[in-house]
Enzyme design. Sequence first.
Site, PDB file in Angstrom:
ATOM      1  N   SER A  64     -12.363  15.784  20.151  1.00 57.82           N
ATOM      2  CA  SER A  64     -13.508  16.876  20.876  1.00 57.82           C
ATOM      3  C   SER A  64     -14.222  15.949  21.789  1.00 57.82           C
ATOM      4  O   SER A  64     -14.914  15.195  21.499  1.00 57.82           O
ATOM      5  CB  SER A  64     -14.290  17.267  19.644  1.00 57.82           C
ATOM      6  OG  SER A  64     -13.624  18.081  18.827  1.00 57.82           O
ATOM      7  N   LYS A 100     -14.072  24.647  22.550  1.00 57.96           N
ATOM      8  CA  LYS A 100     -14.582  23.972  21.545  1.00 57.96           C
ATOM      9  C   LYS A 100     -15.974  23.494  21.353  1.00 57.96           C
ATOM     10  O   LYS A 100     -16.970  23.609  20.569  1.00 57.96           O
ATOM     11  CB  LYS A 100     -13.704  22.461  21.477  1.00 57.96           C
ATOM     12  CG  LYS A 100     -14.327  21.724  20.084  1.00 57.96           C
ATOM     13  CD  LYS A 100     -14.044  22.464  18.890  1.00 57.96           C
ATOM     14  CE  LYS A 100     -14.837  21.426  17.854  1.00 57.96           C
ATOM     15  NZ  LYS A 100     -14.078  20.132  17.464  1.00 57.96           N
ATOM     16  N   LYS A 134     -23.080  14.362  19.530  1.00 56.91           N
ATOM     17  CA  LYS A 134     -22.303  14.211  20.628  1.00 56.91           C
ATOM     18  C   LYS A 134     -21.686  15.533  21.226  1.00 56.91           C
ATOM     19  O   LYS A 134     -21.771  15.613  22.484  1.00 56.91           O
ATOM     20  CB  LYS A 134     -21.018  13.046  20.360  1.00 56.91           C
ATOM     21  CG  LYS A 134     -19.873  12.814  21.486  1.00 56.91           C
ATOM     22  CD  LYS A 134     -18.604  13.979  21.354  1.00 56.91           C
ATOM     23  CE  LYS A 134     -17.909  13.627  19.972  1.00 56.91           C
ATOM     24  NZ  LYS A 134     -16.628  14.652  19.881  1.00 56.91           N
TER      25      LYS A 134
END
Length: 296
Positions: A98, A173, A241
């Site tokens: 990701s 995502k 993140k």
Amino acid sequence: MTARTIAFIGLGIMGSPMAANLVKAGHTVTGYNLTQPAIDKLVADGGRAATSIAEAVAEAEVVITMVPADPQVEQVILGEGGVLENAKPGTLVIDMSSITPQTSIKVAEAAAAKGIRTLDAPVSGGEAGAIEAVLSIMVGGGAADFAEAKPLFDALGTTVIHVGPAGAGQTVKAANQLIVAVNIQVVAEAVVFLENAGVDLQAALDVLAGGLAGSTVLNRKKANMVDRQFAPGFRIDLHHKDMGIVTAAARAVEAPLPVGSLVAQLVASARANGDGSLDHSALLRGVERLAGRKVN
């Protein structure tokens, strides 16, 4: 299904069961990881070991990477001794990490210059989804490359969708991580509310899960919250993140995130309070702090 020769780089919480599921599906999987125990586990599951990225990808038809963030993707794929230096032209590189859409596009352009094909294919479902091979996989890249990789994805997940060109998988995502974080936060708030009201928490969450309030997040994370067990399936550090990725991406396309921005701050607060290594269901601890509870 045609058996493929696969190099799998990154055998962490997600990568390890994913690689094992590819072995179960009949593929030849050679794994590389920075720590030896993860490689040994893949060998025990029927895979093969490599001592370097170069060794792992030398004979691979497909290379899959599953590493924590953009710097690791750049190092593993673009860096010295990395995938692009050692993969043969025509190899299909699938990054399932990701990361930002921009890094996926950068990888795709660098790979194309060497005659190597790429897909960005981040996943949702956490450790349980990886183990059970029920991940949701959102894939960016060429349609023909997606069609070639589809049998591999089907060994890893149950919802596999091509969402657009390079970088599109990462954009979807980012939206996924936005929705998940907001869901976890409101479930955590509901838990503290129910406990303060003196309701049977387990019974309450069971009935909520059967109605419109039900969600995969509630089903997957309610036991963590009831038992206060936060062993990482997906660490708060990583969700922090990801919230940085989605807030930056939303700003770039002028999409407002009034609730998402607040939850991003709450995720950052959890990390600042020392919870970064815990599962993201530990956002509950932040709500408990706000409620004046002592959090161990």
